[in-house]
Motif scaffolding. Structure first.
Motif, short mmCIF file in Angstrom:
data_model
loop_
_atom_site.label_atom_id
_atom_site.label_comp_id
_atom_site.label_asym_id
_atom_site.label_seq_id
_atom_site.Cartn_x
_atom_site.Cartn_y
_atom_site.Cartn_z
N CYS A 266 0.85 -1.19 0.00
CA CYS A 266 0.00 0.00 0.00
C CYS A 266 0.89 1.24 0.00
O CYS A 266 1.84 1.32 0.80
N THR A 267 0.61 2.17 -0.88
CA THR A 267 1.41 3.39 -0.97
C THR A 267 0.49 4.61 -1.07
O THR A 267 -0.71 4.48 -1.34
N ILE A 268 1.07 5.79 -0.89
CA ILE A 268 0.32 7.05 -0.99
C ILE A 268 -0.16 7.24 -2.43
O ILE A 268 0.54 6.91 -3.40
N GLY A 269 -1.37 7.80 -2.57
CA GLY A 269 -1.89 8.07 -3.90
C GLY A 269 -1.50 9.43 -4.42
O GLY A 269 -0.98 9.56 -5.53
N ASP A 270 -1.74 10.48 -3.64
CA ASP A 270 -1.42 11.86 -4.04
C ASP A 270 -0.99 12.58 -2.77
O ASP A 270 -1.82 13.07 -2.00
N SER A 271 0.32 12.67 -2.53
CA SER A 271 0.82 13.22 -1.27
C SER A 271 0.40 14.67 -1.07
O SER A 271 0.10 15.08 0.06
N TYR A 272 0.35 15.47 -2.15
CA TYR A 272 -0.02 16.87 -2.01
C TYR A 272 -1.46 17.01 -1.52
O TYR A 272 -1.74 17.69 -0.53
N ALA A 273 -2.38 16.34 -2.21
CA ALA A 273 -3.79 16.43 -1.81
C ALA A 273 -4.01 15.74 -0.47
O ALA A 273 -4.81 16.21 0.36
N ASP A 274 -3.33 14.63 -0.24
CA ASP A 274 -3.58 13.83 0.96
C ASP A 274 -3.16 14.56 2.23
O ASP A 274 -3.95 14.68 3.17
N TYR A 275 -1.90 15.05 2.28
CA TYR A 275 -1.44 15.58 3.57
C TYR A 275 -0.55 16.83 3.48
O TYR A 275 0.00 17.27 4.50
N ASP A 276 -0.44 17.42 2.29
CA ASP A 276 0.47 18.57 2.17
C ASP A 276 -0.22 19.88 1.81
O ASP A 276 0.23 20.96 2.19
N LYS A 277 -1.32 19.84 1.08
CA LYS A 277 -2.01 21.05 0.63
C LYS A 277 -2.42 21.92 1.83
O LYS A 277 -3.07 21.44 2.76
N ALA A 278 -2.05 23.20 1.78
CA ALA A 278 -2.40 24.13 2.86
C ALA A 278 -3.75 24.78 2.56
O ALA A 278 -3.95 25.33 1.48
N TYR A 279 -4.65 24.69 3.52
CA TYR A 279 -5.98 25.26 3.35
C TYR A 279 -6.09 26.60 4.05
O TYR A 279 -5.68 26.76 5.21
N TRP B 289 2.41 26.55 7.84
CA TRP B 289 3.45 25.69 7.29
C TRP B 289 4.21 24.92 8.36
O TRP B 289 4.94 23.97 8.04
N GLU B 290 4.03 25.26 9.62
CA GLU B 290 4.74 24.55 10.69
C GLU B 290 3.97 23.33 11.20
O GLU B 290 4.56 22.47 11.86
N GLN B 291 2.67 23.26 10.93
CA GLN B 291 1.91 22.17 11.51
C GLN B 291 2.29 20.85 10.85
O GLN B 291 2.62 20.79 9.66
#
Length: 609
Positions: A286-299, A312-314
């Protein structure tokens, strides 16, 4: 999940549409007010075949609880119908209201359509036993011959509170009009077809059933041989309350659909579970699908579930952090991480070579300390074990079972393990290629994907609803409907409480279509906003409003485009059916297809009662 090409329909041989030669079977005269009448018309005629429709008019001052139209066809001529139930005895045809449209109000009309082969047409039309033109009275006073007794009575499925029965058709000198089903000496149901589901039964109780055939003159056959059935143990599981929606990680891009939309649409309060799609399957892991959308995109604050902007520190941002916030607002909501899907199922074959290593990799990823509190389990979407989807798998019939067994061992009983599975119930279809019965012991539930049965990948048609609830005359491929899918899985011994009703929050369509009814020829998939042949419900509902219903699903004909999709009304009907089957609830693909105020998920929730 919702991808073209996963299933293929068998195209029907079609005939070119030629000049229409209209022929009336029975036009109601002016003097027929106060009666029920019917008019059948050929709307197309190409010599070797024809198309047509019948319109039933309730000219009385009270609603009908049902209708039945009978007529004869000459030798060499036959028809198949939609928006009605059809039975045939020799050359005698009986058409009756579909189960989802039983009532016909005072002064109201309803229609059903048909395609025919041959050059003849109906004769001797009767509606509810009386002449279609409003003359005469019901029944045939000279008919005193009873139908033959039904044979082959059998139980094709059961739950704790219902039994599904089927039998072989009877014959009659004029024509069988229906069947009465008895539970002991009590009449439990009256139907026009050769199957029914008896509901309202008690759990773990033995019942005996028989069936009698009836004709228009009121003659009844002798009883069939009896069949005894013991209902399942209720188990106190409270089945039927699950509402599971897929959230797609790529939706945050072009679709501009975010976790916050689940809350603002009112969907979050109606969901019991969210399946987050998709994680990838690579190198047996099992691997990550889209790292940016999954856990990196800042809202920013405007797109964040709780109105608080990311920084950006969280340690965690993206969809995972937004799901964490959503769960805090709805403590009972569960989230599963779904792996595979149409595009990424090719990796499961390698994973099946070492199930324990695969399960270990999945557990470590799902339970990563950065987001372990976000997920409550894992969902597997393998399209398809030991069969072909985007690619073909030859892992063998035990591979899926072994994979799920390893996942259950690793994730334990405190985490959910679920799977989306094929809905192909055809003989020797995908469901026969894998040991789904054996695999079922390791999952909390299965989600048979009862949509995408038919679509624009068969660019020339025939047009057909992509998510039919039941079979219907003229369906392009037998076994491609929800009822057959659920019946086959139950027949394997999988309880209804472990099966969920699958729904699509989108439509599928064709262009180059000249026939408004199902079964028409096409030239290509219809244009769509994101992909040809598919359109979200929120867009298609106004772009091409429904013009009819077939097999419990709406269809629409506008210009030269033909679409099928579910509406709040058809979802209500499907949920009623799911309840009668004792299913565990419903799931759908996917959240961004619904309207901003959640029309479709509201229909699901309302349907659960």
């Amino acid at each position: 999940m919702s991808r073209p090409g996963g299933r293929r329909a068998i195209a029907l041989a079609g005939a070119a549409t030629l000049a229409v030669a209209t022929a009336l079977l029975a036009a109601p005269p002016a003097s027929s007010a106060g009666t029920v009448t019917a008019e059948c018309t050929k709307t197309q005629d190409w010599g070797s075949g024809f198309g047509g429709s019948c319109t039933i008019t309730n000219g009385t001052d009270s609603a009908l609880s049902g209708w039945k139209l009978e007529a004869d066809l000459p030798s060499g001529t036959s028809v198949s119908v939609w928006n009605a139930t059809q039975t045939v005895s020799g050359s005698h045809y009986t058409f009756s209201n579909p189960t989802w449209a039983a009532s016909l109000g005072a002064g109201a009309k309803t229609s059903f359509g048909f395609n025919g082969t041959g050059s003849g047409f109906f004769t001797g039309c009767k509606i509810n036993g009386a002449s279609c033109d409003g003359g005469g009275g019901p029944g045939d006073q000279d008919d005193d011959a009873a139908p033959t007794a039904p044979t082959g009575l059998r139980a094709s499925g059961k739950t704790a509170t219902s039994v599904t029965l089927a039998w072989n058709a009877s014959s009659d000198n004029v024509g069988v009009t229906g069947y009465d089903v008895y539970r002991g000496t009590t009449k439990a149901a009256s139907v026009t077809g050769t199957s029914t589901t008896i509901t309202g039964l008690s759990a773990k109780t033995a019942y005996t059933f028989t069936v009698k055939a009836t004709d228009a003159a009121g003659n009844a056959s002798s009883a069939s041989e009896s069949v005894s059935v013991t209902t399942d143990d209720g188990g106190g599981q409270g089945a039927g309350d699950k509402v599971i929606g897929y959230f797609v990680d790529w939706g945050v891009y072009q679709r501009n659909y975010h976790v916050k939309n689940i809350e603002t649409s009112g969907s979050a309060s109606k969901l019991t579970h969210i399946n987050y799609a998709f994680g990838n399957v690579q190198g047996g892991k099992c691997t990550i699908g889209d790292s940016y959308a999954d856990y990196d995109k800042a809202y920013g604050a405007d797109q964040s579930v709780d109105g608080v902007a990311d920084n950006w520190e969280q340690p965690l941002r993206g969809n995972f952090n937004q799901l964490r916030k959503l769960k805090k607002m709805h403590p009972g909501l569960k989230v599963l991480w779904s792996f595979g899907g149409w595009t990424w199922s090719g990796g499961f074959g390698q994973a099946a070579q070492n199930p324990a290593a695969f399960a270990d990799s999945c557990y470590k990823l799902v339970e990563d300390s950065r987001w372990a509190d976000v997920f409550d389990g894992i969902d597997i979407d393998w399209e398809y074990p030991n069969a072909c989807g985007l690619s073909c798998d030859t892992s063998g019939p035990d591979a899926f079972k072994n994979l799920l067994s390893a996942l259950r061992s690793k994730f334990g009983s405190d985490n959910l393990v679920t799977a989306a599975i094929t809905a192909d119930a055809a003989k020797d279809g995908k469901m026969d290629a894998t040991d789904y019965k054996g695999a079922s012991q390791y999952v909390d539930w299965f989600m048979p994907m009862t949509y995408d049965y038919f679509g624009g990948w068969d660019k020339e048609g025939p047009t057909a609803p992509h998510s039919p609830l039941t079979s219907y005359p003229g369906i392009p491929h037998e076994g491609f409907n929800t009822a057959d899918t659920i019946a086959k899985l139950k027949g394997l011994g999988i309880p209804g409480s472990k099966l969920l009703m699958g729904l699509g929050f989108y439509g599928r369509g064709w262009t180059g279509v000249t026939q408004k009814e199902p079964g028409g020829k096409a030239t290509a998939p219809a244009p769509g906003k994101y992909e040809a042949g598919i359109e979200d419900y929120k867009d298609i509902k106004s772009k091409c409003p429904p013009t009819g219903t077939v097999a419990g699903t709406s269809y629409a004909y506008c210009g030269n485009e033909w679409w099928s999709y579910d509406t709040p009304a058809t979802i209500g009907g499907k949920m009623n059916w799911a309840g009668s089957e004792g299913l565990g609830g419903s799931f759908f693909w996917e959240l961004s297809g619904d309207t901003p105020n959640g029309e479709l998920i509201s229909a699901i929730k309302n349907g659960l009662g």
